[in-house]
Design an enzyme around this catalytic site. Structure first.
Site, PDB file in Angstrom:
ATOM      1  N   LYS A  51       6.394  -8.928  -3.578  1.00  0.00           N
ATOM      2  CA  LYS A  51       5.706  -8.767  -2.497  1.00  0.00           C
ATOM      3  C   LYS A  51       4.134  -9.082  -2.997  1.00  0.00           C
ATOM      4  O   LYS A  51       3.613  -9.592  -2.472  1.00  0.00           O
ATOM      5  CB  LYS A  51       5.849  -7.501  -1.716  1.00  0.00           C
ATOM      6  N   GLN A  81       7.944   1.298   0.163  1.00  0.00           N
ATOM      7  CA  GLN A  81       9.186   0.639  -0.290  1.00  0.00           C
ATOM      8  C   GLN A  81      10.335   1.640  -0.179  1.00  0.00           C
ATOM      9  O   GLN A  81      10.257   2.530  -0.575  1.00  0.00           O
ATOM     10  CB  GLN A  81       9.044   0.199  -1.883  1.00  0.00           C
ATOM     11  N   ASP A  95       6.604  -3.788   8.443  1.00  0.00           N
ATOM     12  CA  ASP A  95       7.983  -3.636   8.293  1.00  0.00           C
ATOM     13  C   ASP A  95       8.637  -3.760   9.657  1.00  0.00           C
ATOM     14  O   ASP A  95      10.012  -4.253  10.017  1.00  0.00           O
ATOM     15  CB  ASP A  95       8.648  -2.746   7.566  1.00  0.00           C
TER      16      ASP A  95
END
Ligand code: NAP
Length: 285
Positions: free
Chosen positions: A53, A97, A120
């Site tokens: 990322k 994460q 997300d």
């Protein structure tokens, strides 16, 4: 023989679009898009995802800031950090994460992220927005799948779409996105009866179950678009998908490989969401 859907090429095109827009934001508005990535503990797979990322951020011209927290970080400490990032104007997107260590309640952390920075799209507000079709961000993997289907030129309208898997991050939002594009959608799961018969009706089949090579060629309708979300290991420890590629490619019209299919799309769509967040927060269209 199926045409291979090249996820690397499609994701590169998405990243190019994002990079061009990010450069424009910087030139015209002096705005540098920022993504904060939070990782707790030292799970090796999570480390790889976070590094990827960060690399993607660099490639599209974003500022990425990593917060690597110790395995023993308390939930309160993590929530405090999320709160700081929510209020930091230089941070447009926040990504925590997953999975988090067991002593931390993932739901509490996701719910603490400002929906405007939830790139997300896991926050209940963003999930709800997807249900009513009025969304800013789409969850990255299902959004990537939609882009791959689009790349085939196959129109979803009126097609029989079958999604295997009903997780909150893939199966359920995937079904919703296909429905919004006027597909006739069936969602299958571990209790589904006659899975093979249902799969054989699918013009578009999206598989997200987490079982290596589970869907075989005899479960696929001739000419179908087959999208394999799975990231599994075969008997030799080699990366493979939920679809048995060898038998499936003989029947399908289009198929994604693993690796090189859905995988690269997820990060590209994360970059797209972060750009969208930055534009919305600054009132730029
Ligand atoms: P998950 O949360 O474990 O959900 C799996 C789903 O598959 C569940 O809904 C389950 O049904 C269903 N299922 C399991 N066995 C089945 C069977 N025999 N027949 C029919 N349905 C079955 O998994 P996930 O997070 O959605 O991920 C799925 C796969 O996609 C994994 O391999 C994961 O690594 C991969 N993935 C890849 C990306 C990417 O970027 N490429 C992103 C996310 C996930 P029940 O609900 O009844 O248990």
């Amino acid at each position: 023989m199926a045409k291979i859907i090249d996820g690397k090429a499609v994701s590169a095109a998405v990243k190019e679009e994002v990079a061009a827009e990010a450069a424009k934001l910087k030139d015209e508005h002096g705005l540098k898009v920022g993504l904060a990535v939070v990782i707790v503990g030292s799970d090796p797979a999570s480390r790889v995802y976070v590094n990827n990322k960060k690399k993607a951020c660099e490639a599209v011209g974003f500022r990425s800031t990593e917060y690597a927290l110790d395995e023993n970080t308390t939930q309160e400490q993590l929530l405090d950090l999320v709160n700081v990032l929510n209020n930091d104007k230089a941070v447009n997107g926040i990504l925590v994460q997953l999975p988090l260590p067991k002593h931390i309640d993932e739901k509490a952390v996701i719910n603490a992220i400002s929906p405007e920075k939830d790139v997300d799209a896991f926050h209940p507000v963003n999930v709800g927005r997807i249900m009513i079709g009025d969304y800013a961000f789409l969850p990255c993997t299902p959004a990537g799948v939609m882009r791959l289907i689009e790349s085939t030129g196959v129109d979803i309208t009126g097609k029989q779409c079958v999604v295997i898997g009903r997780s909150n991050i893939v199966g359920k939002p995937q079904a919703m996105l296909l429905l919004q594009k006027n597909g006739t959608v069936t969602v299958c799961h571990s209790r589904t009866k006659n899975l093979k018969e249902i799969c054989l009706t699918a013009d578009i089949l999206v598989v997200a179950i987490g079982k290596a090579k589970f869907v075989t060629g005899d479960m696929i309708k001739e000419g179908a678009v087959v999208i394999d979300v799975g990231m599994d290991r075969d008997e030799n420890g080699k990366l493979c998908g939920d679809v048995d590629f060898e038998s499936a490619e003989k029947v399908a019209g289009y198929i994604t490989p693993v690796p090189g299919g859905v995988g690269p799309m997820t990060i590209a769509m994360l970059m797209k969401n972060t750009l969208t967040a930055a534009k919305q927060q600054s009132g730029i269209e």
